[in-house]
Design a protein around this motif. Sequence first.
Motif, PDB file in Angstrom:
ATOM      1  N   GLY A  97       0.839  -1.049   0.137  1.00 21.12           N
ATOM      2  CA  GLY A  97      -0.002   0.284   0.010  1.00 21.12           C
ATOM      3  C   GLY A  97       0.827   1.257  -0.076  1.00 21.12           C
ATOM      4  N   ALA A  98       0.263   2.411  -0.371  1.00 19.70           N
ATOM      5  CA  ALA A  98       1.060   3.707  -0.324  1.00 19.70           C
ATOM      6  C   ALA A  98       1.340   4.099   1.180  1.00 19.70           C
ATOM      7  CB  ALA A  98       0.280   4.766  -1.144  1.00 19.70           C
ATOM      8  N   PRO A  99       2.311   4.920   1.380  1.00 16.13           N
ATOM      9  CA  PRO A  99       2.696   5.181   2.515  1.00 16.13           C
ATOM     10  C   PRO A  99       1.653   5.957   3.265  1.00 16.13           C
ATOM     11  CG  PRO A  99       4.558   5.610   1.094  1.00 16.13           C
ATOM     12  CD  PRO A  99       3.189   5.322   0.353  1.00 16.13           C
ATOM     13  N   ARG A 100       1.627   5.887   4.603  1.00 18.94           N
ATOM     14  CA  ARG A 100       0.448   6.635   5.295  1.00 18.94           C
ATOM     15  C   ARG A 100       1.519   6.714   6.750  1.00 18.94           C
ATOM     16  NH1 ARG A 100      -4.516   2.822   6.136  1.00 18.94           N
ATOM     17  NH2 ARG A 100      -2.802   0.884   6.117  1.00 18.94           N
ATOM     18  N   ASN A 101       1.164   8.070   7.318  1.00 21.94           N
ATOM     19  CA  ASN A 101       1.670   8.401   8.426  1.00 21.94           C
ATOM     20  C   ASN A 101       0.768   9.034   9.585  1.00 21.94           C
ATOM     21  OD1 ASN A 101       3.657   9.435  10.254  1.00 21.94           O
ATOM     22  ND2 ASN A 101       4.848  10.525   8.865  1.00 21.94           N
ATOM     23  N   HIS A 102       0.805   8.134  10.593  1.00 23.07           N
ATOM     24  CA  HIS A 102       0.289   8.472  11.867  1.00 23.07           C
ATOM     25  C   HIS A 102       1.038   8.701  12.926  1.00 23.07           C
ATOM     26  CE1 HIS A 102      -3.294   6.820   9.482  1.00 23.07           C
ATOM     27  NE2 HIS A 102      -2.887   5.748   9.661  1.00 23.07           N
ATOM     28  N   PHE A 103       2.242   8.992  12.667  1.00 24.50           N
ATOM     29  CA  PHE A 103       3.275   9.154  13.608  1.00 24.50           C
ATOM     30  C   PHE A 103       4.298  10.217  13.237  1.00 24.50           C
ATOM     31  CE2 PHE A 103       7.110   6.819  15.963  1.00 24.50           C
ATOM     32  CZ  PHE A 103       6.981   7.467  17.037  1.00 24.50           C
ATOM     33  N   ALA A 104       3.710  11.489  12.638  1.00 22.81           N
ATOM     34  CA  ALA A 104       4.718  12.371  12.031  1.00 22.81           C
ATOM     35  C   ALA A 104       5.349  13.324  12.991  1.00 22.81           C
ATOM     36  CB  ALA A 104       3.582  13.326  11.582  1.00 22.81           C
ATOM     37  N   LEU A 105       6.539  13.986  12.657  1.00 23.97           N
ATOM     38  CA  LEU A 105       7.324  14.803  13.423  1.00 23.97           C
ATOM     39  C   LEU A 105       6.582  16.218  13.653  1.00 23.97           C
ATOM     40  CD1 LEU A 105      10.632  14.029  11.891  1.00 23.97           C
ATOM     41  CD2 LEU A 105      10.414  13.658  14.197  1.00 23.97           C
ATOM     42  N   HIS A 106       6.838  16.823  14.781  1.00 22.66           N
ATOM     43  CA  HIS A 106       6.078  17.939  15.239  1.00 22.66           C
ATOM     44  C   HIS A 106       6.728  18.983  14.103  1.00 22.66           C
ATOM     45  CE1 HIS A 106       4.307  21.258  17.411  1.00 22.66           C
ATOM     46  NE2 HIS A 106       5.700  21.799  17.230  1.00 22.66           N
ATOM     47  N   ALA A 107       5.786  19.623  13.393  1.00 26.03           N
ATOM     48  CA  ALA A 107       6.362  20.791  12.371  1.00 26.03           C
ATOM     49  C   ALA A 107       5.786  21.992  12.695  1.00 26.03           C
ATOM     50  CB  ALA A 107       5.826  20.185  10.970  1.00 26.03           C
ATOM     51  N   ASP A 108       5.023  22.278  13.721  1.00 27.94           N
ATOM     52  CA  ASP A 108       4.627  23.732  13.989  1.00 27.94           C
ATOM     53  C   ASP A 108       5.513  24.473  14.931  1.00 27.94           C
ATOM     54  OD1 ASP A 108       2.701  25.864  14.406  1.00 27.94           O
ATOM     55  OD2 ASP A 108       1.505  24.808  15.776  1.00 27.94           O
ATOM     56  N   GLY A 109       6.474  25.250  14.182  1.00 27.50           N
ATOM     57  CA  GLY A 109       7.347  26.020  14.861  1.00 27.50           C
ATOM     58  C   GLY A 109       8.575  25.156  15.279  1.00 27.50           C
ATOM     59  N   PRO A 110       9.714  25.949  15.726  1.00 29.85           N
ATOM     60  CA  PRO A 110      11.049  25.240  16.362  1.00 29.85           C
ATOM     61  C   PRO A 110      10.702  24.544  17.410  1.00 29.85           C
ATOM     62  CG  PRO A 110      10.914  27.848  16.256  1.00 29.85           C
ATOM     63  CD  PRO A 110       9.780  27.390  15.951  1.00 29.85           C
ATOM     64  N   GLY A 118      12.158   1.253  21.427  1.00 31.55           N
ATOM     65  CA  GLY A 118      12.687  -0.182  22.179  1.00 31.55           C
ATOM     66  C   GLY A 118      12.447  -1.048  20.935  1.00 31.55           C
ATOM     67  N   GLY A 119      13.473  -1.855  20.719  1.00 33.63           N
ATOM     68  CA  GLY A 119      13.505  -3.035  20.211  1.00 33.63           C
ATOM     69  C   GLY A 119      13.141  -2.732  18.552  1.00 33.63           C
ATOM     70  N   LEU A 189      10.205  20.665  23.593  1.00 34.87           N
ATOM     71  CA  LEU A 189      10.769  19.524  23.757  1.00 34.87           C
ATOM     72  C   LEU A 189       9.331  18.692  23.264  1.00 34.87           C
ATOM     73  CD1 LEU A 189      13.171  17.559  23.897  1.00 34.87           C
ATOM     74  CD2 LEU A 189      12.849  17.404  26.465  1.00 34.87           C
ATOM     75  N   HIS A 190       9.938  17.773  22.318  1.00 37.25           N
ATOM     76  CA  HIS A 190       8.741  16.851  22.049  1.00 37.25           C
ATOM     77  C   HIS A 190       9.406  15.312  21.946  1.00 37.25           C
ATOM     78  CE1 HIS A 190       5.397  19.097  20.288  1.00 37.25           C
ATOM     79  NE2 HIS A 190       6.381  20.066  20.195  1.00 37.25           N
ATOM     80  N   LEU A 191       8.495  14.376  22.414  1.00 38.17           N
ATOM     81  CA  LEU A 191       8.890  13.153  22.662  1.00 38.17           C
ATOM     82  C   LEU A 191       8.179  12.299  21.676  1.00 38.17           C
ATOM     83  CD1 LEU A 191      10.151  10.836  24.487  1.00 38.17           C
ATOM     84  CD2 LEU A 191       8.349  10.792  25.737  1.00 38.17           C
ATOM     85  N   TYR A 192       9.129  11.339  21.301  1.00 39.46           N
ATOM     86  CA  TYR A 192       8.590  10.260  20.140  1.00 39.46           C
ATOM     87  C   TYR A 192       8.814   9.050  20.735  1.00 39.46           C
ATOM     88  CZ  TYR A 192       8.542  14.635  17.289  1.00 39.46           C
ATOM     89  OH  TYR A 192       8.497  15.812  16.867  1.00 39.46           O
ATOM     90  N   VAL A 193       7.867   7.832  20.925  1.00 40.20           N
ATOM     91  CA  VAL A 193       8.110   6.608  21.466  1.00 40.20           C
ATOM     92  C   VAL A 193       7.593   5.575  20.399  1.00 40.20           C
ATOM     93  CG1 VAL A 193       8.067   5.246  23.451  1.00 40.20           C
ATOM     94  CG2 VAL A 193       7.854   7.656  23.763  1.00 40.20           C
ATOM     95  N   CYS A 194       8.297   4.674  20.365  1.00 39.67           N
ATOM     96  CA  CYS A 194       7.939   3.527  19.655  1.00 39.67           C
ATOM     97  C   CYS A 194       8.455   2.084  19.978  1.00 39.67           C
ATOM     98  CB  CYS A 194       7.953   3.672  18.170  1.00 39.67           C
ATOM     99  SG  CYS A 194       7.344   2.465  17.144  1.00 39.67           S
ATOM    100  N   TYR A 219       3.440   8.820  19.711  1.00 40.68           N
ATOM    101  CA  TYR A 219       3.790   7.453  19.676  1.00 40.68           C
ATOM    102  C   TYR A 219       3.060   6.650  18.943  1.00 40.68           C
ATOM    103  CZ  TYR A 219      -0.293   8.203  22.614  1.00 40.68           C
ATOM    104  OH  TYR A 219      -1.620   9.005  23.412  1.00 40.68           O
ATOM    105  N   GLU A 220       3.343   5.474  18.553  1.00 39.32           N
ATOM    106  CA  GLU A 220       2.954   4.440  17.834  1.00 39.32           C
ATOM    107  C   GLU A 220       3.070   3.069  18.041  1.00 39.32           C
ATOM    108  OE1 GLU A 220       2.421   4.076  12.766  1.00 39.32           O
ATOM    109  OE2 GLU A 220       4.653   3.791  13.447  1.00 39.32           O
ATOM    110  N   PHE A 221       1.735   2.513  18.273  1.00 37.63           N
ATOM    111  CA  PHE A 221       2.090   1.196  18.660  1.00 37.63           C
ATOM    112  C   PHE A 221       1.943   0.237  17.607  1.00 37.63           C
ATOM    113  CE2 PHE A 221      -0.182   3.486  22.362  1.00 37.63           C
ATOM    114  CZ  PHE A 221       0.372   2.720  23.265  1.00 37.63           C
TER     115      PHE A 221
END
Length: 320
Positions: A97-110, A118-119, A189-194, A219-221
């Motif tokens: 399937g074509a790419p989908r993004n539900h775990f995007a980087l924060h892009a609103d300002g600096p 993990g793993g 500061l933004h946290l990204y967890v997977c 985060y993305e499960f």
Amino acid sequence: MQANSILQVRVARKCAEAQDICSLELVPLDGQRLPAFTAGSHIDLHLPGGLVRQYSLCNDPQDTGRYVVGVLREAASRGGSAAVHEQVQEGQQIAIGAPRNHFALHADGPARHLLLAGGIGITPVLAMARHLAREGADFELHYCARSRERMAFTALLQSMPWADRVHLHVDGEGALDMAQLLGAPQAGLHLYVCGPRGFMDAALGHARASGWSEDSLHYEFFAGEAVQREGDAGFEIEIASTGQVVRVAPEQTVVQALAGIGVEVQTSCEQGVCGTCLTRVLSGEPEHRDMYLTEDEQAACDQFLPCCSRAKSARLVLDL
């Protein structure tokens, strides 16, 4: 290309990356191009036996001629990871399937970015780190695993110009102190967890207990929990377009009940993770059991995932 479009690709390379982890390099067929993607995206792999599973893209989004995914062979595989490891071979043509993004980087300002993997959760995080490094963004990556043998892409990480921003944590050799890392939140500061569910619950629990705001947590499960629970009750589903009503038994999912009357809902993960089956609710109150919708989206009660969620009200009217 639409997000649910199917395209054919060739497995150009299959490589063992760590214990029970392999990577697939997927390239377009002659004369075709791959849709662009952003860091954090995943694709559906259509596997032998009719299975469809989601895997995160780990290559640089600017690397437009290929997709690379990393796949952990799960001990309790429902067939997907076993099919990748045992049946998918170099040179084979498969559908994705074509790419989908539900775990995007924060892009609103600096912003500053704290990446925590993990793993097998390193796969989307690796793409994020590559993008952030290229953009000159402020980031730090922490990668945790039970053993070094189970850490994928470590040689690649340590060869990068930004290797000084990468911190490897192995159980028994300096495991990550989450409480210290995720102490008092900092502005911007933004946290990204997977990663595995327990790892993610621990990380997000520490962050929330320390006062991190929900809009700074990303985060993305990879997998949901069991759909059926003791005490589940039956309820009714009404199809808005026809007025047809079907009873959902306690041991059934909504998708299964609808299929029984000839109403097919497209599904993929069947665990409330990917969002493929997202359906609009016109009336009634859903009981959300997914990990796709945000808390605010769940509270609105105007959509739900019928592969796993149920109803609090006696009937749900669906926009089908």
